[in-house]
Enzyme design. Structure first.
Site, PDB file in Angstrom:
ATOM      1  N   TRP A   1       0.820  -1.205   0.000  1.00 10.71           N
ATOM      2  CA  TRP A   1       0.000   0.000   0.000  1.00 10.71           C
ATOM      3  C   TRP A   1       0.857   1.258   0.000  1.00 10.71           C
ATOM      4  O   TRP A   1       0.514   2.258  -0.633  1.00 10.71           O
ATOM      5  CB  TRP A   1      -0.975  -0.021   1.173  1.00 10.71           C
ATOM      6  CG  TRP A   1      -1.879  -1.211   1.099  1.00 10.71           C
ATOM      7  CD1 TRP A   1      -1.896  -2.299   1.919  1.00 10.71           C
ATOM      8  CD2 TRP A   1      -2.880  -1.469   0.091  1.00 10.71           C
ATOM      9  NE1 TRP A   1      -2.839  -3.202   1.501  1.00 10.71           N
ATOM     10  CE2 TRP A   1      -3.454  -2.732   0.382  1.00 10.71           C
ATOM     11  CE3 TRP A   1      -3.325  -0.752  -1.022  1.00 10.71           C
ATOM     12  CZ2 TRP A   1      -4.460  -3.286  -0.399  1.00 10.71           C
ATOM     13  CZ3 TRP A   1      -4.334  -1.314  -1.797  1.00 10.71           C
ATOM     14  CH2 TRP A   1      -4.898  -2.561  -1.484  1.00 10.71           C
TER      15      TRP A   1
ATOM     16  N   ASP B   1      -1.419   6.632   6.514  1.00  8.57           N
ATOM     17  CA  ASP B   1      -2.523   5.761   6.129  1.00  8.57           C
ATOM     18  C   ASP B   1      -2.717   4.787   7.282  1.00  8.57           C
ATOM     19  O   ASP B   1      -1.893   3.905   7.514  1.00  8.57           O
ATOM     20  CB  ASP B   1      -2.155   5.029   4.835  1.00  8.57           C
ATOM     21  CG  ASP B   1      -3.165   3.956   4.443  1.00  8.57           C
ATOM     22  OD1 ASP B   1      -4.199   3.815   5.135  1.00  8.57           O
ATOM     23  OD2 ASP B   1      -2.912   3.255   3.446  1.00  8.57           O
TER      24      ASP B   1
ATOM     25  N   LYS C   1     -12.003  -1.950   8.179  1.00  9.85           N
ATOM     26  CA  LYS C   1     -11.234  -2.828   9.069  1.00  9.85           C
ATOM     27  C   LYS C   1     -11.741  -2.692  10.510  1.00  9.85           C
ATOM     28  O   LYS C   1     -12.185  -3.652  11.106  1.00  9.85           O
ATOM     29  CB  LYS C   1      -9.755  -2.474   9.033  1.00  9.85           C
ATOM     30  CG  LYS C   1      -9.201  -2.149   7.659  1.00  9.85           C
ATOM     31  CD  LYS C   1      -8.923  -3.366   6.808  1.00  9.85           C
ATOM     32  CE  LYS C   1      -8.168  -2.990   5.557  1.00  9.85           C
ATOM     33  NZ  LYS C   1      -7.782  -4.117   4.721  1.00  9.85           N
TER      34      LYS C   1
END
Length: 360
Positions: A102, A171, A195
């Site tokens: 990511w 992030d 999540k």
């Protein structure tokens, strides 16, 4: 009702109490005769939901008045583009720490906008560790330092955030609200909800408001953080149901005793599974180095591909879902986000202890 042992990496487990509350309110939200999905985003009833979600997040994360909470769409992937579009101005350099797939994608998008610099990386060891803070080398004219706080694929997590001589952007899609952090340390935190915060569809951004003054003019309206800040994230129709679910999850966290209680529970949950790995005499091999282990995503490999397939097949028979590892690591991954109960982790650990004896 039989519930699966849900170890999916995302979208992931939601608290049962939250699902039951949403079920109760689905057809008639608080006497309106409508579902929350049918309410106008300009209505008083939805306005209360929207602002309650913001207020709860500020309370639970102890967000200072210097920061604003925004609700966006597009997931963290859109933030990979929005961050440099808003803050990577001419003559400045976007600094990135690479700790997984990511962060690589975030860097890729930033390169399309302006000059970038890799301030540190653990790619040479297949992202098995978090680089030491003292190894981070900022470029000159750094616009910001971008990190990924938890790496779902590789099972690593920052234990101590860097003290960078520039704005720190993170992030936090896979570990926001899982532990107590000092929000004031960050210029911008962003996270997809799917999540720990709720269902997919809404992205939370926590932004220090002085950054808004740095945003260049003539950005596309929907890619400009000012659009959301000046309109209370109501410039256009927001993902109202996802924000409603977010508010219920935040209520649940508050009822549990807050983020501190959740953090201790997460440590216990992860500890149970890591113990099964460490006490297996090498049958299970952890991917992440011990000082970089994630409390959210536990990655490990088995002796070979055949044994791995047998493990996953037997696990599925016993009600365990989402344990297959990402192809970048192989093996298995147990994602133990906030809503995954301790009992599920204990059941998995017991199965892991039994498997080498009977199926290895």
């Amino acid at each position: 009702m039989k519930r699966a042992y849900n170890f999916n990496a995302g979208p992931s487990a939601l608290p049962l109490a939250v699902l039951q509350r949403a079920q109760q309110e689905l057809l008639d939200f608080r006497g309106t005769g409508m579902s929350v999905m049918e309410l106008s985003h300009r209505s008083k009833e939805y306005d209360e939901v929207h602002n309650r979600a913001k207020q709860l997040l500020k309370e639970l994360m102890n967000i200072p008045d210097t920061h604003d909470v925004l609700f966006l769409q597009g997931g963290a992937s859109l933030q990979f583009s929005m961050v440099p579009m808003n803050f990577l101005t001419d003559g400045r350099v976007g600094n990135y720490v690479l700790t997984g797939a990511w962060s690589e994608k975030a860097l890729k998008e930033a390169k399309k906008v302006g000059e970038t610099h890799i301030a540190a990386s653990s790619k040479e060891e297949n992202y098995a560790y978090i680089p030491a803070n003292e190894s981070i080398q900022l470029s000159e004219e750094a616009a910001y330092l971008h990190i990924t706080s938890n790496n779902t694929i590789f099972g690593t997590q920052w234990n101590e955030f860097p003290d960078a001589d520039t704005d720190l952007i993170a992030d936090m899609s896979s570990d926001i609200l899982s532990r107590e952090i000092d929000v004031a340390k960050f210029a911008l935190i962003y996270a997809g909800a799917q999540k720990n915060l709720g269902p997919s569809g809404v992205t939370v951004a926590i932004i220090r408001t002085d950054l808004l003054e740095r945003i260049p003019e003539n950005l596309p309206t929907m890619l400009d953080y000012r659009t959301y800040s000046t309109s209370n994230s109501l410039y256009n129709t927001p993902p109202t149901f996802a924000i409603y679910m977010l508010s219920l999850v935040l209520e649940w966290v508050k009822e549990q005793g807050g983020v501190g209680v959740i953090e201790k529970r997460n440590q216990e949950k992860a500890g149970v599974i890591y113990a099964a790995i460490d006490e297996s005499d090498g049958f299970y091999a952890p991917h992440a180095k011990k000082d970089s282990r994630s409390l959210m995503n536990i990655t490990f490999t088995l002796p070979n591909e055949e044994v791995t397939k047998r493990f996953l097949a037997e696990a599925k028979e016993r009600g365990f879902v989402g344990l297959a590892g990402h192809r970048s690591v192989g093996g298995c991954r147990a994602s133990v986000y906030n809503a995954v109960p301790l009992e599920a982790c204990e059941a998995l650990a017991q199965f892991m202890k039994e498997f080498p004896k009977y199926f290895g």
